[in-house]
Design an enzyme around this catalytic site. Structure first.
Site, PDB file in Angstrom:
ATOM      1  N   TYR A  24       0.809  -1.217   0.000  1.00  0.00           N
ATOM      2  CA  TYR A  24       0.000   0.000   0.000  1.00  0.00           C
ATOM      3  C   TYR A  24       0.844   1.269   0.000  1.00  0.00           C
ATOM      4  O   TYR A  24       0.372   2.330  -0.403  1.00  0.00           O
ATOM      5  CB  TYR A  24      -0.926   0.018   1.219  1.00  0.00           C
ATOM      6  CG  TYR A  24      -2.025  -1.005   1.159  1.00  0.00           C
ATOM      7  CD1 TYR A  24      -3.199  -0.753   0.458  1.00  0.00           C
ATOM      8  CD2 TYR A  24      -1.895  -2.238   1.788  1.00  0.00           C
ATOM      9  CE1 TYR A  24      -4.211  -1.688   0.391  1.00  0.00           C
ATOM     10  CE2 TYR A  24      -2.906  -3.193   1.733  1.00  0.00           C
ATOM     11  CZ  TYR A  24      -4.059  -2.909   1.033  1.00  0.00           C
ATOM     12  OH  TYR A  24      -5.058  -3.847   0.966  1.00  0.00           O
ATOM     13  N   THR A 107       5.756  -3.831   9.505  1.00  0.00           N
ATOM     14  CA  THR A 107       6.396  -4.165  10.784  1.00  0.00           C
ATOM     15  C   THR A 107       5.311  -4.514  11.806  1.00  0.00           C
ATOM     16  O   THR A 107       5.066  -3.754  12.744  1.00  0.00           O
ATOM     17  CB  THR A 107       7.251  -2.990  11.300  1.00  0.00           C
ATOM     18  OG1 THR A 107       6.433  -1.800  11.342  1.00  0.00           O
ATOM     19  CG2 THR A 107       8.434  -2.741  10.390  1.00  0.00           C
ATOM     20  N   ARG A 178       2.930   8.654   5.198  1.00  0.00           N
ATOM     21  CA  ARG A 178       1.808   9.317   5.875  1.00  0.00           C
ATOM     22  C   ARG A 178       0.587   9.220   4.973  1.00  0.00           C
ATOM     23  O   ARG A 178       0.035  10.226   4.534  1.00  0.00           O
ATOM     24  CB  ARG A 178       2.148  10.781   6.169  1.00  0.00           C
ATOM     25  CG  ARG A 178       3.462  10.974   6.891  1.00  0.00           C
ATOM     26  CD  ARG A 178       3.796  12.441   7.085  1.00  0.00           C
ATOM     27  NE  ARG A 178       3.266  12.954   8.354  1.00  0.00           N
ATOM     28  CZ  ARG A 178       3.375  14.224   8.740  1.00  0.00           C
ATOM     29  NH1 ARG A 178       3.972  15.101   7.942  1.00  0.00           N
ATOM     30  NH2 ARG A 178       2.905  14.620   9.901  1.00  0.00           N
ATOM     31  N   LYS A 231       6.232  10.031  13.590  1.00  0.00           N
ATOM     32  CA  LYS A 231       5.298   9.103  12.957  1.00  0.00           C
ATOM     33  C   LYS A 231       4.488   8.320  13.983  1.00  0.00           C
ATOM     34  O   LYS A 231       3.256   8.232  13.890  1.00  0.00           O
ATOM     35  CB  LYS A 231       6.074   8.134  12.055  1.00  0.00           C
ATOM     36  CG  LYS A 231       5.241   6.992  11.492  1.00  0.00           C
ATOM     37  CD  LYS A 231       4.085   7.483  10.627  1.00  0.00           C
ATOM     38  CE  LYS A 231       3.313   6.299  10.057  1.00  0.00           C
ATOM     39  NZ  LYS A 231       2.198   6.751   9.203  1.00  0.00           N
ATOM     40  N   ARG A 238      -3.896  10.271  16.951  1.00  0.00           N
ATOM     41  CA  ARG A 238      -5.155  10.028  16.238  1.00  0.00           C
ATOM     42  C   ARG A 238      -5.952   8.925  16.944  1.00  0.00           C
ATOM     43  O   ARG A 238      -7.174   9.000  17.062  1.00  0.00           O
ATOM     44  CB  ARG A 238      -4.879   9.639  14.785  1.00  0.00           C
ATOM     45  CG  ARG A 238      -6.149   9.435  13.961  1.00  0.00           C
ATOM     46  CD  ARG A 238      -5.844   9.232  12.486  1.00  0.00           C
ATOM     47  NE  ARG A 238      -7.062   9.003  11.722  1.00  0.00           N
ATOM     48  CZ  ARG A 238      -7.870   9.947  11.273  1.00  0.00           C
ATOM     49  NH1 ARG A 238      -7.599  11.217  11.532  1.00  0.00           N
ATOM     50  NH2 ARG A 238      -8.949   9.647  10.574  1.00  0.00           N
ATOM     51  N   GLY A 286      -8.829  -0.412  12.990  1.00  0.00           N
ATOM     52  CA  GLY A 286      -8.008  -1.445  12.365  1.00  0.00           C
ATOM     53  C   GLY A 286      -6.854  -0.822  11.618  1.00  0.00           C
ATOM     54  O   GLY A 286      -6.459   0.315  11.870  1.00  0.00           O
ATOM     55  N   CYS A 289      -1.315   0.670  11.089  1.00  0.00           N
ATOM     56  CA  CYS A 289      -0.610   1.694  11.869  1.00  0.00           C
ATOM     57  C   CYS A 289      -1.188   1.933  13.252  1.00  0.00           C
ATOM     58  O   CYS A 289      -0.513   1.736  14.260  1.00  0.00           O
ATOM     59  CB  CYS A 289      -0.580   3.002  11.089  1.00  0.00           C
ATOM     60  SG  CYS A 289       0.399   2.929   9.577  1.00  0.00           S
ATOM     61  N   ARG A 367      -6.002  -5.518   7.150  1.00  0.00           N
ATOM     62  CA  ARG A 367      -5.022  -5.630   8.219  1.00  0.00           C
ATOM     63  C   ARG A 367      -5.619  -5.227   9.568  1.00  0.00           C
ATOM     64  O   ARG A 367      -6.147  -4.146   9.726  1.00  0.00           O
ATOM     65  CB  ARG A 367      -3.788  -4.774   7.890  1.00  0.00           C
ATOM     66  CG  ARG A 367      -3.003  -5.300   6.692  1.00  0.00           C
ATOM     67  CD  ARG A 367      -1.872  -4.370   6.297  1.00  0.00           C
ATOM     68  NE  ARG A 367      -2.348  -3.094   5.799  1.00  0.00           N
ATOM     69  CZ  ARG A 367      -1.545  -2.102   5.409  1.00  0.00           C
ATOM     70  NH1 ARG A 367      -0.232  -2.256   5.470  1.00  0.00           N
ATOM     71  NH2 ARG A 367      -2.053  -0.964   4.966  1.00  0.00           N
ATOM     72  N   ARG A 446     -21.124   2.061  11.940  1.00  0.00           N
ATOM     73  CA  ARG A 446     -20.487   3.166  11.216  1.00  0.00           C
ATOM     74  C   ARG A 446     -21.455   4.275  10.823  1.00  0.00           C
ATOM     75  O   ARG A 446     -21.153   5.077   9.940  1.00  0.00           O
ATOM     76  CB  ARG A 446     -19.799   2.632   9.949  1.00  0.00           C
ATOM     77  CG  ARG A 446     -18.735   1.579  10.210  1.00  0.00           C
ATOM     78  CD  ARG A 446     -17.531   2.148  10.932  1.00  0.00           C
ATOM     79  NE  ARG A 446     -16.552   1.099  11.262  1.00  0.00           N
ATOM     80  CZ  ARG A 446     -15.474   1.281  11.998  1.00  0.00           C
ATOM     81  NH1 ARG A 446     -15.224   2.472  12.517  1.00  0.00           N
ATOM     82  NH2 ARG A 446     -14.653   0.301  12.270  1.00  0.00           N
TER      83      ARG A 446
END
Length: 476
Positions: A24, A107, A178, A231, A238, A286, A289, A367, A446
């Site tokens: 991605y 990672t 980002r 980062k 967030r 999800g 990050c 992910r 949602r």
């Protein structure tokens, strides 16, 4: 003039770029580098593994392996292929041709319970780069890592494999990605780029690499470790903001209030010196990050800071936020069970239509999907769960359907986990007919559907933060 400056000056400007990891982050980065006049050619390096080797042929045919909606990506890919400026390969020896190499490798954690990162794929990528490194080359880590990794582990591996010294023979920097799926190309062009070298020469060379791809974005230089902290901290912050509105949503449910009314009211407070930015509540967080970067940040503080005297780890405000967001899929289970009780049914034997397996709308990115712990909990309770997602083709151990009607057929409960655009057009009468139930349950994680139209049609409605609707009278 330093030794590295002399080597780079002799080498000349960056002309050939290598991007390790075609995912991605790597795919959009590679095509944007290739579309830049300053660079002559870009290699996309991808292991020819059973799980991801298929990407090589797809990319070289001009097809993106990312199934979600990604504006401009395939068009740019075709453009740079036709121009002869991009090629995907599993031949890492071609790194010797590159003036700059970036690594965009995942990672994840080895085990989410112990919160220790799995750097095995990144280490393998670093070793491949180090083996074929030549003097004056720039190496940039774009992967999100524990603070201290670039100047520590990465530097050590590259020096060991190359026999050279970072900062003297080659440049080394961290420039974290980002991006958000669904707007990858736009994000790379428009977001400011954090660039942190292990020394000033490395920072300057990395700036040379990224500046040509930016449109409105600007370069923000700093040290490699500061870039790593930036980062992880921006994602932890967030996550904190999402946790705050999720906590608010839970309070609103308890008090019989509509969280979206409250949110709109809070967001209206504007003026000089006033900041009341508020995000959206939902069924869970999800992605690659936000689910882990808090723990990278906390781990970095422990490794680099030693014996910490202040609240940290699970006791820090970021750790508490992480726990709240991890709770939300369990709350979706609670809403489901409560809805079934109102329908006079039990979770044991109930048919559940789970809508949305990707973690984010209009994407195939699964992910750390928050739908997975929900599915596991419902199955443990004895429910039969069918999963639908218009973008996801497959997922280990899970059958994912593209047939929405078949998924809804016979459903006692319809649970919306992802805000895919297809779910906004769910029609109450048709959905109820497919369910075959007089009072089917619908759980909206949602804020996708209009509660009143479904309640009017005879549904039992439950929604995140909808204290004003969750105990509504059942239409007979």
């Amino acid at each position: 003039m330093s030794r590295l400056e002399s080597i780079i000056n002799a080498r000349g400007p960056i002309r050939k770029v290598g991007v390790v990891g075609m995912g991605y982050v790597g795919i959009p980065a590679a095509v944007l580098f290739a579309d830049t006049p300053e660079f002559e050619f870009v290699y996309g390096f991808q292991r020819d593994s059973p799980s991801s080797g298929y990407k090589i042929a797809m990319l070289n045919r001009g097809e993106s392996p990312l199934r979600g909606e990604e504006p401009e990506l395939e068009e740019l890919l075709s453009k740079v292929l036709d121009a002869g400026k991009f090629r995907c390969t599993s031949d890492f020896s071609r790194i010797v041709e590159c003036d700059a190499v970036t690594l965009a490798i995942q990672t994840p954690f080895k085990n989410p319970k112990d919160l220790i990162p799995d750097f095995s794929a990144l280490i393998e990528g670093l070793r491949q780069v180090g083996k074929h490194l030549t003097k004056g080359v720039l190496v940039v880590l774009e992967s999100t890592v524990t603070p201290g990794t670039t100047a520590g582990m990465a530097r050590e591996i590259l020096e060991e494999e190359s026999g050279m010294i970072a900062g003297e023979d080659f440049a080394l920097a961290h420039a974290p990605e980002r991006v958000m799926v669904g707007r990858l190309i736009r994000n790379i062009r428009e977001h400011d780029r954090i660039v942190g070298g292990i020394n000033e020469v490395s920072t300057a060379r990395a700036t040379e690499l990224y500046r040509p791809v930016l449109t409105t974005g600007r370069i923000i230089p700093m040290t490699a470790t500061a870039a790593e902290v930036t980062k992880t901290a921006e994602n932890a912050f967030r996550d904190l903001q999402i946790a705050a509105v999720n906590q608010l949503a839970l309070h609103c449910e308890a008090m019989g209030v509509n969280v979206y009314d409250v949110r709109r009211g809070i967001d209206s407070l504007k003026g000089e010196g006033i900041t009341r930015a508020i995000l959206w509540p939902g069924a869970g967080v999800g992605g690659h990050c936000l689910t882990k970067d808090t723990w990278h940040l906390e781990r970095g503080a422990v490794i680099l800071g030693g014996d910490l005297w202040y609240p940290h780890g699970a006791e820090s405000i970021f750790g508490v936020a992480r726990r709240i967001n991890e709770f939300m899929p369990r709350h979706m289970v609670h809403l489901t069970v409560e809805g079934l009780k109102r329908a006079g049914k039990s979770a044991d034997g109930a048919n559940v239509a789970l809508l949305g397996w990707a973690f984010i709308q209009n994407s195939d990115d699964t992910r750390n999907t928050p739908a997975e712990p929900y599915l596991e909990a419902m199955k443990e309770a004895g429910a039969n769960v069918r999963v639908h997602d218009p973008y996801v083709d497959e997922y280990p151990g899970i059958e994912v359907s593209h047939d929405l009607d078949a998924t809804l057929a016979g459903a006692d409960v319809i649970t919306i986990f992802t805000g895919h655009r297809q779910y906004f057009s769910l029609e109450p009468a048709r959905t109820k007919e497919l369910s075959g139930s007089e009072h089917p349950v619908i759980v909206d994680g949602r804020n996708v559907i209009d509660p009143d139209t479904f309640i009017e049609a005879g549904f039992i409605y439950k929604g995140i933060g909808r204290g004003d609707k969750n105990s509504h009278p059942i239409r007979r």
